[in-house]
Scaffold this active site. Structure first.
Site, short mmCIF file in Angstrom:
data_model
loop_
_atom_site.label_atom_id
_atom_site.label_comp_id
_atom_site.label_asym_id
_atom_site.label_seq_id
_atom_site.Cartn_x
_atom_site.Cartn_y
_atom_site.Cartn_z
N TYR A 69 27.57 -47.05 -14.04
CA TYR A 69 28.83 -47.79 -14.05
C TYR A 69 28.75 -49.03 -13.17
O TYR A 69 29.37 -50.04 -13.45
CB TYR A 69 29.97 -46.92 -13.53
N ASP A 88 36.03 -34.80 -19.69
CA ASP A 88 36.83 -34.82 -20.92
C ASP A 88 36.67 -33.51 -21.69
O ASP A 88 37.62 -32.94 -22.21
CB ASP A 88 36.42 -35.98 -21.84
N LYS A 100 19.94 -34.82 -15.40
CA LYS A 100 19.01 -34.88 -16.54
C LYS A 100 17.61 -35.10 -15.94
O LYS A 100 16.90 -36.06 -16.25
CB LYS A 100 19.44 -36.01 -17.48
N ASP A 137 32.04 -38.25 -16.36
CA ASP A 137 33.04 -38.82 -17.26
C ASP A 137 33.10 -37.98 -18.54
O ASP A 137 34.17 -37.58 -19.01
CB ASP A 137 32.65 -40.27 -17.60
N ASP A 184 22.90 -31.71 -21.04
CA ASP A 184 23.11 -31.26 -22.42
C ASP A 184 23.43 -29.77 -22.46
O ASP A 184 24.34 -29.33 -23.17
CB ASP A 184 21.90 -31.61 -23.31
#
Ligand code: IPM
Ligand code: MG
Length: 359
Positions: free
Chosen positions: A143, A254, A194, A250, A226
């Site tokens: 970001y 959600d 990751k 982020d 994942d």
């Protein structure tokens, strides 16, 4: 005690839900002997209309001077086509996060017993429900790395790039927040990265492991992002605190909010090193229902409870808000977004009034 709160009502349903939350704070003030004063700040789409940019220096200064910030929601279709970054409503969020140094974003995702039917996951998977906090790093990662474009040297055209990076310092401070958080909860942290692919994630993982040595009482496990996305729908009950970077957080937050079935219920806190924070519902500005008086104010009201708990050191007052919300839900009152088929619904203001009456 006296507290000064910068209030960013924002766009869409922002103004209606924030107004209800302010009245809840006033009720708390009257009952427990505190004074909350409010400085209204224009930011987001409404600021683009008035000032030409989503976030002005004056808005930043007012938020910085306050003891904390209460934010409704920013954005809407009116500004979606803007390509200039300063004229995009989310600039207000990103700009405030970075200006106030809000590196720790806490997003609880819990299933309310009274709303279990709204949960989209099968009963046998949900079991006794779940209570997760996503501890998302908020001022670093891809970001805030270098963004840019360059021309390819073959004939592949323009290349867009965004630099993903984390320093040990940034990982250490968010990891500490997560471990401290776990200490007052179920003592379990899952660090999501990751690391099978990304060097950033390998630094992340090594650093989390080092910080973990200071917290031998906390159980720590690691998960690739994942897999974490899959485990959240496969067995959400396995998680307590999830600590992760800005981008993964982020996305996962959600997903976590969706599986509660009640996105209109979830609050969030973004904290800096001094404990000041910005508090906001996790849902967006919902322009389709703005101005109709039907939006659910609970996520914003619960965000005020987080403000009292995390920034103002008032846990009793925070509990009072949370208990009032649960009571109103247990009594069967619902706004449209959390109502089952055929259930009678009430509006934004009525929901606010009922919660205040139960404080
Ligand atoms: C969030 C939002 C923001 C983010 C957007 C609006 C910039 O999705 O708070 O999760 O990506 O952080
Ligand atoms: Mg998001």
């Amino acid at each position: 005690m006296e507290f000064r709160i910068a209030v960013v009502k924002g766009d869409g349903v922002g103004p209606e839900i924030v107004s209800e939350a302010m009245l809840v704070l006033d009720k708390i003030g009257a009952k427990y002997g505190h004074t909350f004063s409010y400085d209204e700040v224009i930011a987001g789409g409404c600021s683009i209309d008035i000032n030409g940019v989503a976030l002005t220096q004056q808005a930043i200064d007012t938020c910085k001077a306050a003891d904390s910030v209460l934010l409704g929601a920013v954005g809407g279709p009116k500004w979606d086509h803007n390509t200039d970054a300063a004229k995009r409503p989310e600039r207000a969020l990103l700009g405030l996060r970075s200006a106030l140094g809000l590196f720790a974003n806490l997003r609880p995702a819990m299933m309310y017993k009274a709303l279990a039917d709204a949960c989209p996951i099968k009963r046998e998977i949900i079991g006794d429900g779940f209570d997760i906090v996503i501890c998302r790093e908020l001022t670093g990662d891809v970001y805030f790395g270098e963004h840019g474009r360059r021309e390819s040297t073959n004939d592949w055209g323009t290349i867009g790039y965004d630099d993903m990076n984390y320093s040990e310092y940034e990982v250490e401070r968010i990891a500490r927040r997560a471990f401290e958080m776990a200490r007052v909860r179920s003592k379990k942290v899952t660090s999501v990265d990751k690391a099978n692919v990304l060097e950033t994630s390998r630094v992340w993982r090594e650093t989390v492991a080092r910080v973990a040595e200071e917290y031998p009482d906390i159980e720590l496990n690691y998960m690739y992002v994942d897999n974490a996305a899959m485990q959240l729908v496969r067995n959400p009950g396995q998680f307590d605190v999830i600590v992760t970077g800005n981008l993964f957080g982020d996305i996962l937050s959600d997903e976590a909010s969706m599986i509660t079935g009640s996105i209109g219920m979830l609050p969030s806190a973004s904290l800096n090193e001094s404990g000041r924070g910005m508090y906001e519902p996790i849902h967006g500005s919902a322009p389709d229902i703005a101005g109709k008086g039907i939006a659910n104010p609970i996520a914003t009201i619960l965000s005020c409870a987080m403000m009292l708990r995390y920034s103002f050191g008032l846990p009793t007052e925070a509990d009072a808000i949370e208990r009032a919300v649960e009571k109103v839900l247990d009594e069967g009152y619902r706004t449209l977004d959390i109502a089952a088929k055929g259930e009678k619904t009430i509006g934004t203001h009525e929901m606010g009034e009922l919660i205040r009456a139960n404080i």
